[in-house]
Design a protein around this motif. Structure first.
Motif, PDB file in Angstrom:
ATOM      1  N   GLU A   4      -8.865   3.577  -1.603  1.00 55.38           N
ATOM      2  CA  GLU A   4     -10.009   4.409  -1.226  1.00 55.38           C
ATOM      3  C   GLU A   4      -9.818   5.036   0.152  1.00 55.38           C
ATOM      4  N   ASP A   5      -9.291   4.264   1.092  1.00 55.37           N
ATOM      5  CA  ASP A   5      -9.117   4.751   2.457  1.00 55.37           C
ATOM      6  C   ASP A   5      -7.641   4.691   2.834  1.00 55.37           C
ATOM      7  N   PRO A   6      -6.961   5.839   2.986  1.00 60.08           N
ATOM      8  CA  PRO A   6      -5.536   5.814   3.327  1.00 60.08           C
ATOM      9  C   PRO A   6      -5.256   5.283   4.726  1.00 60.08           C
ATOM     10  N   ARG A   7      -6.301   5.081   5.551  1.00 59.55           N
ATOM     11  CA  ARG A   7      -6.124   4.520   6.884  1.00 59.55           C
ATOM     12  C   ARG A   7      -6.439   3.018   6.921  1.00 59.55           C
ATOM     13  N   LEU A   8      -6.474   2.398   5.777  1.00 56.16           N
ATOM     14  CA  LEU A   8      -6.764   0.962   5.726  1.00 56.16           C
ATOM     15  C   LEU A   8      -5.706   0.158   6.470  1.00 56.16           C
ATOM     16  N   PHE A   9      -4.439   0.521   6.297  1.00 55.77           N
ATOM     17  CA  PHE A   9      -3.366  -0.209   6.970  1.00 55.77           C
ATOM     18  C   PHE A   9      -3.517  -0.094   8.485  1.00 55.77           C
ATOM     19  N   HIS A  10      -3.874   1.074   8.965  1.00 62.27           N
ATOM     20  CA  HIS A  10      -4.088   1.270  10.403  1.00 62.27           C
ATOM     21  C   HIS A  10      -5.208   0.372  10.909  1.00 62.27           C
ATOM     22  N   ALA A  11      -6.259   0.218  10.116  1.00 64.62           N
ATOM     23  CA  ALA A  11      -7.368  -0.651  10.512  1.00 64.62           C
ATOM     24  C   ALA A  11      -6.939  -2.111  10.563  1.00 64.62           C
ATOM     25  N   ILE A  12      -6.013  -2.494   9.677  1.00 68.79           N
ATOM     26  CA  ILE A  12      -5.508  -3.871   9.684  1.00 68.79           C
ATOM     27  C   ILE A  12      -4.637  -4.119  10.904  1.00 68.79           C
ATOM     28  N   ILE A  43       0.850  -1.192   0.000  1.00 71.68           N
ATOM     29  CA  ILE A  43       0.000   0.000   0.000  1.00 71.68           C
ATOM     30  C   ILE A  43       0.888   1.245   0.000  1.00 71.68           C
ATOM     31  N   TYR A  44       0.607   2.154  -0.927  1.00 73.92           N
ATOM     32  CA  TYR A  44       1.293   3.447  -1.001  1.00 73.92           C
ATOM     33  C   TYR A  44       0.299   4.508  -0.508  1.00 73.92           C
ATOM     34  N   PRO A  45       0.261   4.794   0.791  1.00 75.78           N
ATOM     35  CA  PRO A  45      -0.794   5.687   1.306  1.00 75.78           C
ATOM     36  C   PRO A  45      -0.691   7.118   0.790  1.00 75.78           C
ATOM     37  N   ASP A  46       0.505   7.601   0.540  1.00 77.69           N
ATOM     38  CA  ASP A  46       0.666   8.978   0.067  1.00 77.69           C
ATOM     39  C   ASP A  46       0.277   9.113  -1.399  1.00 77.69           C
ATOM     40  N   GLN A  47       0.446   8.037  -2.154  1.00 81.05           N
ATOM     41  CA  GLN A  47       0.082   8.063  -3.580  1.00 81.05           C
ATOM     42  C   GLN A  47      -1.333   7.539  -3.823  1.00 81.05           C
ATOM     43  N   ARG A  48      -1.963   6.980  -2.771  1.00 82.48           N
ATOM     44  CA  ARG A  48      -3.338   6.457  -2.837  1.00 82.48           C
ATOM     45  C   ARG A  48      -3.473   5.328  -3.848  1.00 82.48           C
ATOM     46  N   ILE A  49      -2.491   4.419  -3.854  1.00 84.06           N
ATOM     47  CA  ILE A  49      -2.541   3.246  -4.723  1.00 84.06           C
ATOM     48  C   ILE A  49      -2.083   2.028  -3.915  1.00 84.06           C
ATOM     49  N   ALA A  50      -2.288   0.851  -4.485  1.00 86.95           N
ATOM     50  CA  ALA A  50      -1.835  -0.387  -3.853  1.00 86.95           C
ATOM     51  C   ALA A  50      -1.569  -1.425  -4.939  1.00 86.95           C
ATOM     52  N   THR A  60      -6.443   2.622 -12.586  1.00 87.38           N
ATOM     53  CA  THR A  60      -7.057   1.300 -12.597  1.00 87.38           C
ATOM     54  C   THR A  60      -8.503   1.352 -12.133  1.00 87.38           C
ATOM     55  N   ASP A  61      -9.296   0.379 -12.561  1.00 82.75           N
ATOM     56  CA  ASP A  61     -10.702   0.311 -12.171  1.00 82.75           C
ATOM     57  C   ASP A  61     -10.890  -0.341 -10.808  1.00 82.75           C
ATOM     58  N   ARG A  62      -9.886  -1.090 -10.337  1.00 83.96           N
ATOM     59  CA  ARG A  62     -10.020  -1.774  -9.049  1.00 83.96           C
ATOM     60  C   ARG A  62      -9.857  -0.765  -7.904  1.00 83.96           C
ATOM     61  N   VAL A  63     -10.663  -0.933  -6.883  1.00 84.60           N
ATOM     62  CA  VAL A  63     -10.616  -0.060  -5.713  1.00 84.60           C
ATOM     63  C   VAL A  63     -10.327  -0.921  -4.491  1.00 84.60           C
ATOM     64  N   LEU A  64      -9.369  -0.482  -3.670  1.00 88.61           N
ATOM     65  CA  LEU A  64      -9.046  -1.205  -2.442  1.00 88.61           C
ATOM     66  C   LEU A  64      -9.698  -0.509  -1.256  1.00 88.61           C
ATOM     67  N   ASN A  65     -10.626  -1.216  -0.624  1.00 91.93           N
ATOM     68  CA  ASN A  65     -11.269  -0.744   0.596  1.00 91.93           C
ATOM     69  C   ASN A  65     -11.447  -1.940   1.525  1.00 91.93           C
ATOM     70  N   ALA A  66     -12.186  -1.749   2.592  1.00 92.97           N
ATOM     71  CA  ALA A  66     -12.354  -2.843   3.557  1.00 92.97           C
ATOM     72  C   ALA A  66     -13.023  -4.056   2.915  1.00 92.97           C
ATOM     73  N   TRP A 110       4.602   6.063 -13.230  1.00 92.76           N
ATOM     74  CA  TRP A 110       4.040   4.766 -12.836  1.00 92.76           C
ATOM     75  C   TRP A 110       2.879   4.960 -11.868  1.00 92.76           C
ATOM     76  N   VAL A 111       3.037   5.880 -10.924  1.00 93.84           N
ATOM     77  CA  VAL A 111       1.959   6.155  -9.971  1.00 93.84           C
ATOM     78  C   VAL A 111       0.711   6.644 -10.701  1.00 93.84           C
ATOM     79  N   ALA A 112       0.891   7.541 -11.674  1.00 95.01           N
ATOM     80  CA  ALA A 112      -0.250   8.083 -12.410  1.00 95.01           C
ATOM     81  C   ALA A 112      -0.963   6.992 -13.199  1.00 95.01           C
ATOM     82  N   ARG A 113      -0.208   6.093 -13.824  1.00 95.16           N
ATOM     83  CA  ARG A 113      -0.823   4.998 -14.579  1.00 95.16           C
ATOM     84  C   ARG A 113      -1.570   4.048 -13.643  1.00 95.16           C
ATOM     85  N   THR A 114      -0.962   3.750 -12.507  1.00 97.50           N
ATOM     86  CA  THR A 114      -1.576   2.816 -11.571  1.00 97.50           C
ATOM     87  C   THR A 114      -2.870   3.392 -11.002  1.00 97.50           C
ATOM     88  N   ALA A 115      -2.902   4.695 -10.781  1.00 94.88           N
ATOM     89  CA  ALA A 115      -4.085   5.330 -10.200  1.00 94.88           C
ATOM     90  C   ALA A 115      -5.282   5.303 -11.143  1.00 94.88           C
TER      91      ALA A 115
END
Length: 277
Positions: free
Chosen positions: A241-249, A115-122, A214-220, A207-212
């Protein structure tokens, strides 16, 4: 995954420690092997110059040699390990030529989530980093304990559910490296490998721009599906979708995965009527 071909400062330092430790140990091993052959040759039956001393019991000089060499070896090995363990503390910051990149790593059954929380991708089973940038890795497990290891970058470190460990790395040369799980975690363990793409500094934002896109969304919800046991043969990318996902894990707000299960009926626990007393 050649540990003797380091591609970063941490792996290079660990290679030096490995070679130094082997050299120190060989300093006692090789003379011991040579002494075995020398004694066997000198005290052979056909050598008339070899003296027979049935009442010999003690030699202070011999005791000095026997105890001083192992003692010096232990001191040298201990010094190398002590200094190296402090200099190569996994959480110790390292310098770099680019901006630091924060990456959150989650070990699953049987795949790796980055997970790249600052770039909002995974990404799954692929890690892309810019050459020369300090890498700030935060690691946890979404299931059983595992171990994260990129041999050519160094510092194997455990991932544990409900805990976060930190690891600082840096890749100095562009190219493709290989990472793996180095701790057994069930049937899919042999396939828990991932690619490490080290790209030039200017290519990383592209690479970050291309990855962002994508149609897939990572959330809970999508993470819950990803956490199910499976062996992923292909890499995949997500928009975070949620930059605090790692914290929740880490805090177990999202329940941990089920962990490895027995897959063969022949090894499943079974109690028949005749077993009940």
């Amino acid at each position: 995954m050649n540990i003797l071909d380091p591609q970063g400062p941490i792996a290079a330092a660990q290679k030096t420690i490995l070679i130094d430790s082997i050299g120190i140990m060989l300093a006692i091993v090789l003379p011991t092997i040579a002494a075995i052959f020398a004694f066997a040759f000198w005290f052979r039956e056909s050598n008339p110059r070899a003296t027979y001393q049935p009442h010999w019991a003690y030699s202070g000089r011999l005791e000095l040699v026997v105890w001083s060499i192992p003692t010096l070896t232990i001191i040298l090995l201990g010094g190398v390990a002590w200094i190296g363990s402090h200099q190569l503390d996994p959480a110790r910051p390292i310098d770099g030529t680019g901006a630091p990149v924060r990456i959150q790593v989650v070990s699953l059954d049987w795949k790796w989530l980055f997970i790249y929380p600052d770039q909002r991708i995974a990404t799954v089973n692929t890690l892309t980093v810019p050459v020369g940038s300090p890498l700030d890795l935060e690691l946890t497990s979404g299931s059983v304990m595992n171990a994260f290891f990129i041999p050519q970058l160094g510092s194997m470190i455990y991932t544990m559910n409900g805990m976060m460990t930190r690891l600082k790395l840096r890749a100095d040369n562009p190219g493709t490296l290989q990472g793996l799980s180095s701790h057994f975690s069930g049937d899919g363990f042999p396939n828990m490998m991932f690619d490490v793409q080290v790209v030039p500094q200017l290519e990383f934002p592209d690479w970050v721009a291309r990855t962002a896109q994508t149609d897939r969304v990572l959330n809970a919800e999508s993470y819950g599906k990803l956490a199910q046991q499976s062996v992923e043969t292909a890499t995949s990318t997500y928009r975070l979708e949620d930059p605090r996902l790692f914290h929740a894990i880490v805090t177990q707000q999202i329940p941990a995965g089920p962990g490895p299960k027995l897959t063969s009926e022949s090894v499943q626990p079974h109690i028949g009527d005749h077993d009940v007393r």
